[in-house]
Design a protein around this motif. Structure first.
Motif, short mmCIF file in Angstrom:
data_model
loop_
_atom_site.label_atom_id
_atom_site.label_comp_id
_atom_site.label_asym_id
_atom_site.label_seq_id
_atom_site.Cartn_x
_atom_site.Cartn_y
_atom_site.Cartn_z
N SER A 63 120.86 -89.09 31.92
CA SER A 63 122.26 -89.38 32.23
C SER A 63 122.58 -90.79 31.75
CB SER A 63 122.55 -89.24 33.73
OG SER A 63 121.85 -90.20 34.45
N THR A 64 123.63 -90.89 30.94
CA THR A 64 124.03 -92.17 30.38
C THR A 64 125.37 -92.57 30.98
OG1 THR A 64 125.21 -91.13 28.55
CG2 THR A 64 122.88 -91.64 28.20
N PHE A 65 125.76 -93.79 30.70
CA PHE A 65 127.06 -94.26 31.18
C PHE A 65 128.17 -93.38 30.64
CE2 PHE A 65 130.93 -96.66 30.40
CZ PHE A 65 131.26 -97.02 31.70
N LEU A 66 128.09 -93.01 29.36
CA LEU A 66 129.13 -92.18 28.74
C LEU A 66 129.23 -90.81 29.43
CD1 LEU A 66 131.29 -91.88 26.59
CD2 LEU A 66 129.52 -91.08 25.02
N ASN A 67 128.09 -90.20 29.76
CA ASN A 67 128.10 -88.92 30.47
C ASN A 67 128.75 -89.06 31.85
OD1 ASN A 67 126.74 -87.82 28.32
ND2 ASN A 67 124.75 -87.79 29.33
N LEU A 68 128.38 -90.10 32.57
CA LEU A 68 128.95 -90.31 33.90
C LEU A 68 130.44 -90.60 33.82
CD1 LEU A 68 126.15 -92.47 35.57
CD2 LEU A 68 126.63 -90.06 35.92
N TYR A 69 130.83 -91.40 32.84
CA TYR A 69 132.25 -91.73 32.66
C TYR A 69 133.05 -90.47 32.30
CZ TYR A 69 136.46 -93.93 30.86
OH TYR A 69 137.75 -94.29 30.63
N SER A 70 132.53 -89.67 31.40
CA SER A 70 133.23 -88.44 31.00
C SER A 70 133.38 -87.49 32.17
CB SER A 70 132.47 -87.73 29.87
OG SER A 70 132.34 -88.57 28.76
N THR A 71 132.33 -87.35 32.95
CA THR A 71 132.39 -86.48 34.12
C THR A 71 133.40 -87.00 35.13
OG1 THR A 71 130.06 -85.95 33.80
CG2 THR A 71 131.00 -85.42 35.94
N THR A 72 133.43 -88.31 35.33
CA THR A 72 134.38 -88.91 36.26
C THR A 72 135.81 -88.67 35.81
OG1 THR A 72 132.77 -90.60 36.83
CG2 THR A 72 135.05 -91.06 37.39
#
Length: 147
Positions: A119-128
């Motif tokens: 899990s990367t920052f981009l994945n977490l941001y996209s999910t958010t």
């Protein structure tokens, strides 16, 4: 410092997840994660059923029930946000604030760092960013087909 890494120790190490601005060790059992996800889904279903069961027109003496629901959700979101300040709250109060974070639609609640080591920052941001859309879309579909 145990659990932290990166610039100014702002990133959690593998095996840790960010919870209320602190890096906390991931739980060992997968059952607790499944139970947590099931509870979040149940909470979403309860809110959806409340939204569709409340009348959209005012009732005499009580006003709009949906406005009362919005006020209640806003209050819970404020209480959840207060718990994230760096204040030495008593343990019971801190846990209560932590439980309310579900109302903020925060992706940290699902502990993605513990479920997926990639899990990367981009994945977490996209999910958010997609989470509100994914929650509203079924309600709009239900509203469209119920009329």
């Amino acid at each position: 410092v145990d659990g932290y890494e990166g610039p100014v120790c702002a990133v959690c190490q593998e095996g840790f997840f960010k919870w209320q601005a602190q890096c906390v060790p991931c739980p060992r059992s997968a059952a607790s994660r499944r139970l947590f996800i099931a509870l979040v889904c149940l909470a979403v279903l309860i809110v959806m059923s409340l939204c569709f069961s409340l009348p959209l027109t005012p009732t005499p003496g009580t006003g709009y029930p949906t406005v009362k629901l919005k006020i209640m959700i806003a209050l819970l979101q404020i209480c959840a946000t207060i718990g994230q300040y760096d204040v030495p709250w008593p343990n019971v109060v801190s846990q209560s604030f932590g439980a309310l974070i579900v109302v903020n639609l925060d992706v940290e609640v699902a502990r993605p760092e513990c479920m997926d080591t990639q899990s990367t920052f981009l994945n977490l941001y996209s999910t958010t960013m997609l989470l509100p859309v994914l929650l509203v879309a079924p309600m709009l579909l239900l509203a469209a087909f119920s009329q």
